[in-house]
Design a protein around this motif. Structure first.
Motif, PDB file in Angstrom:
ATOM      1  N   ARG A  40      14.823 115.887  42.674  1.00 14.30           N
ATOM      2  CA  ARG A  40      16.195 116.347  42.396  1.00 14.30           C
ATOM      3  C   ARG A  40      17.235 115.295  42.752  1.00 14.30           C
ATOM      4  N   VAL A 159      14.466 123.233  35.038  1.00 14.33           N
ATOM      5  CA  VAL A 159      15.737 123.945  35.221  1.00 14.33           C
ATOM      6  C   VAL A 159      15.647 125.288  34.499  1.00 14.33           C
ATOM      7  N   LYS A 199       4.812 120.008  48.242  1.00 12.53           N
ATOM      8  CA  LYS A 199       4.973 121.362  48.784  1.00 12.53           C
ATOM      9  C   LYS A 199       3.621 122.081  48.829  1.00 12.53           C
ATOM     10  N   ARG A 201       0.798 124.808  48.594  1.00 11.02           N
ATOM     11  CA  ARG A 201       0.608 125.980  47.747  1.00 11.02           C
ATOM     12  C   ARG A 201      -0.267 126.994  48.467  1.00 11.02           C
TER      13      ARG A 201
HETATM   14  C1  LIG Z   1      10.024 127.146  34.833  1.00  6.04           C
HETATM   15  C2  LIG Z   1      10.588 126.553  36.110  1.00  6.04           C
HETATM   16  C3  LIG Z   1      11.934 126.626  36.362  1.00  6.04           C
HETATM   17  C4  LIG Z   1      12.479 126.022  37.496  1.00  6.04           C
HETATM   18  N1  LIG Z   1      13.836 126.042  37.684  1.00  6.04           N
HETATM   19  C5  LIG Z   1      14.374 125.396  38.726  1.00  6.04           C
HETATM   20  C6  LIG Z   1      15.799 125.346  38.892  1.00  6.04           C
HETATM   21  O1  LIG Z   1      16.571 125.904  38.096  1.00  6.04           O
HETATM   22  N2  LIG Z   1      16.284 124.653  39.959  1.00  6.04           N
HETATM   23  C7  LIG Z   1      15.469 123.996  40.839  1.00  6.04           C
HETATM   24  O2  LIG Z   1      15.980 123.368  41.781  1.00  6.04           O
HETATM   25  N3  LIG Z   1      14.112 124.020  40.711  1.00  6.04           N
HETATM   26  C8  LIG Z   1      13.559 124.695  39.672  1.00  6.04           C
HETATM   27  N4  LIG Z   1      12.188 124.718  39.507  1.00  6.04           N
HETATM   28  C9  LIG Z   1      11.335 123.945  40.443  1.00  6.04           C
HETATM   29  C10 LIG Z   1      10.615 124.855  41.437  1.00  6.04           C
HETATM   30  O3  LIG Z   1      11.532 125.331  42.390  1.00  6.04           O
HETATM   31  C11 LIG Z   1       9.495 124.039  42.090  1.00  6.04           C
HETATM   32  O4  LIG Z   1       8.567 123.640  41.118  1.00  6.04           O
HETATM   33  C12 LIG Z   1       8.776 124.849  43.183  1.00  6.04           C
HETATM   34  O5  LIG Z   1       9.648 125.134  44.256  1.00  6.04           O
HETATM   35  C13 LIG Z   1       7.571 124.097  43.726  1.00  6.04           C
HETATM   36  O6  LIG Z   1       7.985 122.837  44.237  1.00  6.04           O
HETATM   37  P1  LIG Z   1       7.330 121.476  43.713  1.00  6.04           P
HETATM   38  O7  LIG Z   1       7.507 121.411  42.205  1.00  6.04           O
HETATM   39  O8  LIG Z   1       8.078 120.363  44.410  1.00  6.04           O
HETATM   40  O9  LIG Z   1       5.889 121.510  44.079  1.00  6.04           O
HETATM   41  C14 LIG Z   1      11.636 125.355  38.418  1.00  6.04           C
HETATM   42  C15 LIG Z   1      10.252 125.324  38.171  1.00  6.04           C
HETATM   43  C16 LIG Z   1       9.739 125.909  37.047  1.00  6.04           C
HETATM   44  C17 LIG Z   1       8.255 125.842  36.793  1.00  6.04           C
END
Ligand SMILES: Cc1cc2nc3c(=O)[nH]c(=O)nc-3n(C[C@H](O)[C@H](O)[C@H](O)COP(=O)(O)O)c2cc1C
Length: 274
Positions: A40, A159, A199, A201
């Motif tokens: 991010r 997102v 992170k 799981r």
């Molecule tokens: C379909 C989808 C939508 C997501 N939307 C957001 C979002 O709007 N904002 C955000 O900060 N993270 C978003 N995420 C990221 C998730 O929060 C993140 O994948 C999850 O917390 C696991 O963390 P990692 O991907 O670092 O392992 C989204 C993930 C997915 C799969």
């Protein structure tokens, strides 16, 4: 390579914790996938056109139901447009800051236009099943792009909040009828100053069933995961137990950031779900 080396090498411990040491097959792709984290915070470097083409080629190489390919993707580089989309997507600043925003679109418009030009009917497109095909296939495609991006040294974050305002997002992107933005994907070169890790799981025992589903056995592993994720969150300045977060996220329509009216939005955008 010994079994233990394989385990250490895949990033298994970061994903599951020390106690989870079990043999696992290893490959460069598995290692890359186990090392995934959402990014991010991005460096200002552009994502090049050849990189973008590689991401889309990886996405298009994903399996797709009946080879329908019912999706499209809009690459947004214009900072002003990214800023407006960021506002529509819960004002998440990383959406405006990433050099590239890919908006993945469940797109039945192509088939509908084809039908119109041939004078054919595509009544099956009105059913939930067909809308699901669009959303499933675009997600499979996007995740292929995520893995490709990580293999190229790029980072990304989905997102989902792009669904908070589906009609406004469709207007901003000039989407035709029968096309709905499923989610965005912010892409760029990871800024190493971002304080984030791999992170943990749920343990595999909580999600993997053999032959038949055993809810009691699987759910018995949730408490240990709560503790492990709390440790992780504390390390990264985040709070909240996983179980509490799940319950808060799903508490009711008020916890859905406007997405409780998605069925109505889909109908209006030409993706009815009979
Ligand atoms: C379909 C989808 C939508 C997501 N939307 C957001 C979002 O709007 N904002 C955000 O900060 N993270 C978003 N995420 C990221 C998730 O929060 C993140 O994948 C999850 O917390 C696991 O963390 P990692 O991907 O670092 O392992 C989204 C993930 C997915 C799969």
């Amino acid at each position: 390579m010994t079994t233990t080396e394989q385990v250490r090498d895949t990033g298994w411990n970061q994903r599951y914790g020390e106690e989870g040491e079990e043999p696992t097959a290893a490959s460069d792709v598995v290692r890359l996938q186990l090392a995934h984290r959402s990014v991010r915070r991005f460096l200002p470097d552009e994502v090049s056109e050849p990189e973008l083409r590689a991401l889309v080629a990886a996405a298009q190489s994903a399996p797709t139901s009946s080879n329908l390919q019912p999706w499209s993707v809009v690459a947004v580089r214009d900072p002003e447009r990214r800023r407006r989309l960021s506002t529509l997507a819960a004002r998440q600043s990383f959406v405006a800051e990433a050099p590239l925003l890919l908006v993945w679109v469940a797109d039945l418009g192509r088939a509908r236009r084809l039908a119109e030009s041939r004078g054919s009917s595509v009544d099956a497109a009105d059913y939930l099943e067909t809308a699901l095909i669009g959303f499933i296939d675009v997600a499979l495609a996007a995740q292929n792009a995520v893995v490709a991006a990580e293999s190229l040294g790029l980072g990304s974050c989905y997102v989902g909040a792009i669904r908070n305002n589906p009609e406004e997002v469709a207007a901003e992107l000039g989407l035709p009828p029968h096309a709905v933005a499923a989610f965005g994907l912010a892409v760029g070169r990871p800024d190493p100053s971002e304080h984030a890790g791999v992170k943990p799981r749920l343990p595999q025992q909580a999600v993997l069933h053999h032959e038949q589903y055993d809810a009691a056995r699987a759910d018995a592993h949730l408490a240990a995961y709560d503790e492990r994720l709390a440790d992780y969150n504390e390390r990264y300045g985040l709070g909240g137990a996983w179980t509490d977060r799940v319950l808060a996220r799903l508490a009711g329509p008020q916890s859905m950031a406007g997405r409780h009216r998605l069925r109505e939005a889909l109908e209006g955008l030409g993706l009815p779900v009979r």
